[in-house]
Write an enzyme that holds these catalytic residues in place. Structure first.
Site, PDB file in Angstrom:
ATOM      1  N   GLU A   1       0.873  -1.329  -0.022  1.00  0.00           N
ATOM      2  CA  GLU A   1      -0.041   0.111  -0.044  1.00  0.00           C
ATOM      3  C   GLU A   1       0.988   1.308  -0.109  1.00  0.00           C
ATOM      4  OE1 GLU A   1      -2.955   0.082   3.199  1.00  0.00           O
ATOM      5  OE2 GLU A   1      -2.432  -2.279   3.526  1.00  0.00           O
TER       6      GLU A   1
ATOM      7  N   LYS B   1       2.122   4.730   1.281  1.00  0.00           N
ATOM      8  CA  LYS B   1       2.483   5.142   2.937  1.00  0.00           C
ATOM      9  C   LYS B   1       2.063   6.538   2.685  1.00  0.00           C
ATOM     10  CE  LYS B   1       5.451   5.213   6.580  1.00  0.00           C
ATOM     11  NZ  LYS B   1       4.889   6.843   7.312  1.00  0.00           N
TER      12      LYS B   1
ATOM     13  N   ARG C   1      -1.359   8.485  11.878  1.00  0.00           N
ATOM     14  CA  ARG C   1      -2.111   7.323  11.809  1.00  0.00           C
ATOM     15  C   ARG C   1      -3.306   7.571  12.990  1.00  0.00           C
ATOM     16  NH1 ARG C   1       0.259   2.232  12.195  1.00  0.00           N
ATOM     17  NH2 ARG C   1      -1.129   0.443  12.024  1.00  0.00           N
TER      18      ARG C   1
ATOM     19  N   LYS D   1       7.981  -0.659   6.496  1.00  0.00           N
ATOM     20  CA  LYS D   1       7.653   0.481   6.013  1.00  0.00           C
ATOM     21  C   LYS D   1       9.034   0.906   5.056  1.00  0.00           C
ATOM     22  CE  LYS D   1       9.374   3.084  10.213  1.00  0.00           C
ATOM     23  NZ  LYS D   1       8.860   4.210  11.156  1.00  0.00           N
TER      24      LYS D   1
END
Length: 529
Positions: A225, A227, A232, A394
């Site tokens: 996906e 970032k 968040r 990440k």
């Protein structure tokens, strides 16, 4: 109160995480109820006294000492609470015992506003300098002793033997002074039942992807996906209420009422809070206009419309989906979103790829698309609290750098309270003026910090309360994730996640970068007319 003062002092001068956990565990074990819970609430910023503002402290201090002496002392010390604690002159003949922690809190919660200054002054008369500092910090907020709410919950877990995830899931269902929580942790009562209360579930976090990790990945086992460059959040809604939580478990519902209004469902969702206009994600600087506000105006909501891009579905109704693999949760999320169709929420799309090399090429184009990078999630990974290596990665784009000149410095907090460790830096405008573009307080070694502190003290040219303006003599190479337009800075630009990459002792300040060079790096910049 003296015991709480001792705890604060030891926390300030104890930099190590494990040592802080031990001090907190000792506090939980030795202090009685409700004092231990009140201390816990103070450390986690769950206490607020509306009538005890810093201005009140300043006024009562001015009544006990010469105002000019107070001003000069405050300018030198740089912290109001510390200044008043040191300069305070108790009234003669005061023999009353110092107040307990619970006495201070219970009295301030019920006392009429006009009586508060006299109450605080009376307590200050009974305390020593350390106790006065603790009292002022307690009533005005912002203890700044290096204890986050997360660290406090870890300390509770280590002291009690319960899992920190279990504690976090009942944390918001128990109010200060947390007596039911402590009784459960000591084995004297059952676990508090949050029932349908909108409690926070600990988020799953990712590790940065390194070259060695990348080499071991098999494309078919992973999902990708984008970032997104927001914050968040967790959305929790059900029969017991609804809340919007930050990644650290802070309730930010009041700043985003339009999101709360759209949460007409019974579920717990993980996502990214963004400002979105006409389907396009706005720069993070726009979202900053909405953050850290208890209330927002209609104009703010219109100019900076908030939305959530959903990543995951943790709970649907009463069913906990976290043990399911990612692919199963993703399918449930897509089906739920199609049914519920919540306003101001869309899905973070999966990024298709057939090889890690193809994914790398997509990641290389992230900056051009004003995206932070990629998130990689293992297809069979359950949703587990914290940062479990090998489940989520990440993969951020490479940082940018700029050479900037040190302009201002300010003392830090905790173990850095004696050092000038917070640095404001700037770049040159065409007319030769140096204008600030950001502030950083990380990236240097302890040896570099000591050197910078000495240089700043020897090269201060002006003082503005705790801030020191310095000679134009030091160039920093500053690394950052993005440059964004900002009306809050004189330069018109701000840096995202700036940190000191190195001190450029070899570079004259005249050769630092220009504002035009930084502006050329701005993302989502409006096209010229």
């Amino acid at each position: 109160m003296p015991a709480f003062a001792e705890l604060l002092e030891r926390l300030v001068f104890t930099p190590g995480r494990n040592a802080k956990l031990a001090l907190l565990g000792q506090w939980f074990a030795e202090q009685p109820d409700p004092d231990r819970g009140i201390g816990l609430a103070a450390l986690t910023e769950e206490l607020a006294f509306t009538a005890a503002k810093p201005a009140v402290i300043r006024e009562i201090a001015a009544e006990r000492t010469d105002p000019e002496l107070l001003r000069l002392s405050y300018d030198y010390v740089g912290d109001l609470a510390e200044t008043v604690a040191l300069i305070w002159q108790p009234r003669a003949g005061v023999n009353a015992p110092p107040p307990t922690l619970s006495e201070v809190v219970e009295t301030l919660e019920t006392a009429p506003k006009p009586e508060v200054p006299a109450l605080i002054a009376g307590w200050l008369d009974t305390l020593d300098a350390g106790g006065r500092l603790a009292l002022i910090k307690l009533v005005t907020g912002g203890l700044r002793v290096g204890v986050s709410a997360r660290l406090a919950r870890v300390a509770l877990a280590e002291w009690s033997g319960q899992a920190v995830e279990e504690i976090e899931e009942v944390w918001h269902a128990v109010a200060p002074p947390y007596v039911p929580l402590f009784r459960w942790l000591e084995g004297a009562a059952p676990r508090p039942d949050p029932r349908d209360a909108p409690v926070f579930r600990p988020l799953m976090l990712a590790h940065p992807l390194e070259a060695a990790d990348l080499a071991a990945l098999r494309a078919e086992a992973w999902r990708a996906e984008w970032k997104w460059d927001g914050i968040r959040v967790q959305l929790t809604a059900g029969p017991g209420g609804k809340r919007l939580w930050s990644r650290g478990g802070e309730d930010i519902s009041g700043a985003f009422p339009e999101i709360l209004a759209a949460m007409d469902f019974h579920a717990v969702l993980d996502g990214e809070l963004l400002v979105v206009r006409d389907g396009e994600v706005a720069p993070f600087a726009d979202l900053q206009q909405r953050l850290n506000r208890k209330t927002v105006t209609a104009r703010m909501r219109r100019d900076y419309p908030a939305a959530v891009r959903l990543y995951d579905l943790l709970v649907e109704g009463t069913e906990d989906l976290r043990p399911l693999p990612f692919d199963a949760r993703r399918a449930r999320l897509e089906a739920w979103h199609a049914r519920a169709a919540p306003a101001r929420m869309d899905l973070s799309a999966l990024v298709p790829f057939d090889s890690i090399e193809a994914l790398a090429r997509l990641r290389d184009g992230a900056r051009a698309a004003s995206i932070e990078g990629l998130m990689l999630k293992r297809a069979d990974a359950p949703y587990v609290a914290g940062r479990t290596r090998g489940l989520w990665w990440k993969w951020k784009r490479d940082p940018l750098t700029v050479d900037a000149v040190l302009m201002y410095a300010q003392r830090g907090h905790g173990k850095r309270s004696s050092f000038y460790s917070d640095y404001t830096f700037g770049v040159w405008r065409e007319d030769g003026e140096l204008v600030p573009i950001g502030k950083a307080y990380s990236g240097y070694t302890d040896e570099e910090l000591a050197w910078l502190d000495r240089w700043i003290r020897s090269n201060t040219v002006n003082r503005f309360g705790p801030v020191r303006e310095v000679e134009r003599g030091i160039v920093f190479e500053v690394a950052f994730d993005a440059a964004q337009l900002s009306s809050r800075h004189k330069s018109g630009v701000a840096l995202r996640f700036p940190r000191i990459a190195r001190i450029r002792r070899d570079k004259p300040v005249e050769e630092a970068d220009s504002l035009a060079a930084v502006m050329a790096l701005v993302e989502n910049r409006p096209a010229a007319d």
